[in-house]
Scaffold this motif. Structure first.
Motif, mmCIF file in Angstrom:
data_model
loop_
_atom_site.group_PDB
_atom_site.id
_atom_site.type_symbol
_atom_site.label_atom_id
_atom_site.label_comp_id
_atom_site.label_asym_id
_atom_site.label_seq_id
_atom_site.Cartn_x
_atom_site.Cartn_y
_atom_site.Cartn_z
ATOM 1 N N VAL A 174 -9.784 -4.933 4.837
ATOM 2 C CA VAL A 174 -10.678 -3.772 4.913
ATOM 3 C C VAL A 174 -10.298 -2.750 3.847
ATOM 4 O O VAL A 174 -11.163 -2.193 3.166
ATOM 5 C CB VAL A 174 -10.660 -3.151 6.331
ATOM 6 C CG1 VAL A 174 -11.332 -1.796 6.341
ATOM 7 C CG2 VAL A 174 -11.334 -4.084 7.319
ATOM 8 N N ARG A 175 -8.991 -2.514 3.680
ATOM 9 C CA ARG A 175 -8.563 -1.570 2.639
ATOM 10 C C ARG A 175 -8.957 -2.074 1.255
ATOM 11 O O ARG A 175 -9.429 -1.304 0.411
ATOM 12 C CB ARG A 175 -7.066 -1.334 2.722
ATOM 13 C CG ARG A 175 -6.656 -0.495 3.926
ATOM 14 C CD ARG A 175 -5.200 -0.087 3.869
ATOM 15 N NE ARG A 175 -4.304 -1.213 4.040
ATOM 16 C CZ ARG A 175 -3.636 -1.495 5.164
ATOM 17 N NH1 ARG A 175 -3.770 -0.714 6.217
ATOM 18 N NH2 ARG A 175 -2.839 -2.532 5.231
ATOM 19 N N GLN A 176 -8.807 -3.369 1.020
ATOM 20 C CA GLN A 176 -9.220 -3.948 -0.268
ATOM 21 C C GLN A 176 -10.734 -3.813 -0.452
ATOM 22 O O GLN A 176 -11.214 -3.453 -1.527
ATOM 23 C CB GLN A 176 -8.821 -5.419 -0.352
ATOM 24 C CG GLN A 176 -7.345 -5.653 -0.533
ATOM 25 C CD GLN A 176 -6.986 -7.148 -0.464
ATOM 26 O OE1 GLN A 176 -7.760 -7.974 0.006
ATOM 27 N NE2 GLN A 176 -5.786 -7.467 -0.935
ATOM 28 N N GLN A 177 -11.471 -4.082 0.606
ATOM 29 C CA GLN A 177 -12.925 -3.985 0.556
ATOM 30 C C GLN A 177 -13.349 -2.551 0.259
ATOM 31 O O GLN A 177 -14.250 -2.318 -0.564
ATOM 32 C CB GLN A 177 -13.508 -4.464 1.888
ATOM 33 C CG GLN A 177 -15.013 -4.517 1.951
ATOM 34 C CD GLN A 177 -15.505 -5.032 3.300
ATOM 35 O OE1 GLN A 177 -14.764 -5.636 4.067
ATOM 36 N NE2 GLN A 177 -16.760 -4.785 3.594
ATOM 37 N N LEU A 178 -12.709 -1.584 0.902
ATOM 38 C CA LEU A 178 -13.032 -0.178 0.654
ATOM 39 C C LEU A 178 -12.699 0.212 -0.783
ATOM 40 O O LEU A 178 -13.474 0.911 -1.443
ATOM 41 C CB LEU A 178 -12.294 0.724 1.642
ATOM 42 C CG LEU A 178 -12.799 0.693 3.082
ATOM 43 C CD1 LEU A 178 -11.883 1.502 3.994
ATOM 44 C CD2 LEU A 178 -14.230 1.211 3.165
ATOM 45 N N ARG A 179 -11.551 -0.235 -1.268
ATOM 46 C CA ARG A 179 -11.156 0.085 -2.640
ATOM 47 C C ARG A 179 -12.176 -0.473 -3.638
ATOM 48 O O ARG A 179 -12.616 0.215 -4.551
ATOM 49 C CB ARG A 179 -9.767 -0.466 -2.946
ATOM 50 C CG ARG A 179 -9.255 -0.072 -4.325
ATOM 51 C CD ARG A 179 -7.864 -0.605 -4.660
ATOM 52 N NE ARG A 179 -6.900 -0.416 -3.606
ATOM 53 C CZ ARG A 179 -6.326 -1.399 -2.900
ATOM 54 N NH1 ARG A 179 -6.613 -2.647 -3.173
ATOM 55 N NH2 ARG A 179 -5.452 -1.142 -1.963
ATOM 56 N N GLN A 180 -12.571 -1.737 -3.431
ATOM 57 C CA GLN A 180 -13.549 -2.363 -4.327
ATOM 58 C C GLN A 180 -14.895 -1.651 -4.252
ATOM 59 O O GLN A 180 -15.553 -1.433 -5.269
ATOM 60 C CB GLN A 180 -13.702 -3.841 -3.991
ATOM 61 C CG GLN A 180 -12.495 -4.673 -4.347
ATOM 62 C CD GLN A 180 -12.569 -6.089 -3.787
ATOM 63 O OE1 GLN A 180 -13.451 -6.423 -3.004
ATOM 64 N NE2 GLN A 180 -11.607 -6.917 -4.187
#
Length: 191
Positions: A174-180
């Motif tokens: 989720v953190r990676q998805q938000l960053r992207q």
């Protein structure tokens, strides 16, 4: 010729039995014999000088409470083993505290970002709010449990019926998805 008391391998066991019978002076003698060698042992292993005296003290307290476990020979190897285990436990606790502080810092950053989502302050916070809205319900729930309710991965796993590993993996994704998502929106606004 008689060996001096400091080098007599049975002296420690005799003193330990006297302590068990209530002779506190015998324990003081044991401490006098073994404190400095134990401190030297710890000084070579403790990353922080403050730990030397703390762990040595705790080792003697543990030894006093468990003298029945000491049966023969010099007490020094037994004390070193106790001190080694206590030091290892302290260092593990320190590592856990460091991780907790890092997680807390991350949580504060998320809270600030979420609070600022209501009050747009920057493009990044607007993008974060938009990206959070795009998440699936279960993803937002996990984020809320982690950053608003301040629950650990283990507690979230218990509440959601997932494994701890699954919760950690989901949070990472989720953190990676938000960053992207944020980076993508930033690129669109600058293009």
């Amino acid at each position: 010729m008689q060996t001096p008391p400091d080098s007599d391998p049975t002296a420690d066991a005799k003193l330990a039995r006297q302590v068990e019978q209530g002779n506190d002076l015998a324990f003081r003698t044991l401490m006098e014999r073994h404190l400095q060698p134990l401190r030297s042992f710890l000084a070579l292993r403790a990353p922080v000088p403050d730990l030397i005296d703390e762990v040595a003290h705790d080792a003697f307290v543990f030894a006093y409470q468990n003298l029945g476990d000491f049966t023969h020979g010099s007490m020094q190897p037994w004390l070193r083993s106790i001190a080694h285990n206590l030091l290892r436990d302290r260092l593990k606790a320190y590592a856990r505290e460091t991780v907790k502080h890092a997680r807390y810092s991350e949580m504060v950053r998320w809270e600030m970002a979420l609070e600022s989502a209501d009050k747009p302050v920057s493009a990044e916070s607007d993008h974060l709010a938009n990206c959070i809205e795009k998440l699936r319900h279960h993803q937002r729930t996990i984020l809320d449990l982690r950053y608003e309710a301040q629950l650990s991965s283990e507690e979230i796993a218990q509440r959601t019926g997932r494994s701890t590993l699954a919760v950690r993996t989901l949070l990472m994704r989720v953190r990676q998805q938000l960053r992207q998502c944020i980076e993508s929106q930033l690129q669109q606004t600058t293009a």
